[in-house]
Design an enzyme around this catalytic site. Structure first.
Site: not given
Ligand code: COA
Length: 349
Positions: A124, A266, A296
């Protein structure tokens, strides 16, 4: 005044097919509400079967070249509007093939002749790395006019059963043209801050398909051909590294955060953008966001956000612009420029 790379063209391309949150919710255990509140994303574009990264890169590149020609035709930069591009740098982590690079094919299909062309791999952060590479080659006198493209088709490497990554990533390409000019001109790239931390290589990765897995006989373990991401630590590092990189570049360029008109970060997650804004002490109106419409798009994310901000009138000539990215590697990078007058045409998608 010193020789500098000046941004003089902008373009982008998105595949036709849109996948809404509702459509994802029909296939996976997720919901429009979860995706919108946790990421800010409403839809993403995905390639059709047989469509590849180079197809999007060619379309975005052609648009950026047309924009550069129209801009040069309008303003007298002392540069021949038909000056040929003599460098192509393509940022991508989803090349058409593992070998060779995709950039030579893109240059060939754009009719650019036998120019140097190569891929840059920084996930990214790829676009900022590619921009820094091309700008350095221009300031060093190795190139006079460069096409810099960020293009990715992450839909081709996602696990169809992974609700987290499928909610976040979309396909697309964005491109800019850089020309040799001087540092006092609008559009001149005023500085870069780049960094990496390989200790985080496992946080954003595709485990199979490289030499480590292929040096062992037999097929890859199940699922290892897919992209994986450890969302929580990635979230934290994205906020920290984009904020730190932005701050150190602002110090170098001599701008305060309040003096920046637009931060084009980003487009990973609206909560990441807001947290970076908080760290830097920015107001909401300073932060550009288009991830609700495209998700993204990896290396395409920053140039597509620029294109949408220009098309929407949010980004204006004379604005002080800070670009900042974070991605796999881990990698991060920032760039600063004063936005130039550009002819961009209307984005067709
Ligand atoms: N729909 C519903 N539930 C989802 C889901 C979706 N699309 N994706 C994840 N979950 C669930 C998880 O499985 C987890 O469930 P659990 O508690 O039963 O294990 C719950 O939601 C919370 O997960 P968590 O990882 O704590 O959520 P979060 O608020 O941190 O959001 C992301 C997850 C991936 C959206 C967030 O961590 C994120 O944006 N990270 C950076 C990702 C990114 O930008 N990557 C590219 C960088 S270059």
């Amino acid at each position: 005044m010193s020789r500098a790379a000046v941004l003089c063209g902008l373009g982008g391309s998105l595949p036709e097919r849109i996948v809404s949150n509702e459509e994802l919710a029909e296939q996976l255990d997720t919901s429009d509400r979860w995706i919108r509140t946790r990421t800010g994303i409403g839809q993403r574009h995905v390639v059709a079967p047989g469509q590849s990264t180079s197809d999007l890169a060619v379309a975005a590149g052609a648009q950026a070249l047309a924009s550069a020609r129209a801009t040069a035709g309008r303003a007298d930069h002392g540069v021949d509007p038909v000056d040929p591009v003599d460098l192509v740098v393509l940022a991508t982590s989803t090349p058409d093939r593992p070998c060779p690079a995709t950039a030579p094919d893109v240059a060939h299909r754009l009719g650019l002749g036998h120019v140097p062309s190569f891929d840059v791999s920084a996930v990214c952060t790829g676009f900022v790395y590619a921009l820094a590479t091309a700008a350095s080659m221009i300031t060093a006198g190795i190139a006079g006019r460069a096409l810099v493209i960020g293009a990715d088709t992450f839909s081709t490497i996602l696990d169809p059963a992974d609700r987290t990554t499928r909610a976040i990533f979309g396909d697309g390409a964005g491109a800019v043209v850089l020309r040799a000019g001087d540092s006092g001109e609008p559009g001149a790239l005023l500085g870069f801050d780049l960094g990496s931390d390989g200790s985080g290589a496992d946080l954003i990765t595709v485990r199979a398909g490289g030499s480590r897995q292929r040096s062992v006989p037999g097929p890859a373990a199940e699922g290892e051909e897919f992209f994986t991401m450890d969302g929580r630590p990635v979230f934290t590092r994205a906020v920290l590294d984009m904020s730190r990189s932005s701050q150190s570049l602002l110090e170098r360029v001599g701008w305060s955060a309040a003096e920046v008109d637009k931060v084009v970060a980003h487009q990973a997650n609206i909560r990441i953008l807001n947290a970076v804004g908080e760290q830097l002490g920015l107001e909401e109106k300073q932060i550009v966001a288009n991830l609700d419409r495209v998700g993204n798009t990896v290396a395409a994310s920053i140039p597509l956000a620029l294109r949408d901000a220009v098309a929407g009138g949010e980004l204006q000539p004379g604005h002080r612009v800070l670009l900042t990215g974070f991605g796999g590697g881990l990698t991060w990078g920032s760039a600063a420029l004063v936005w130039p007058e550009l002819e961009t045409g209307r984005p067709h998608r």
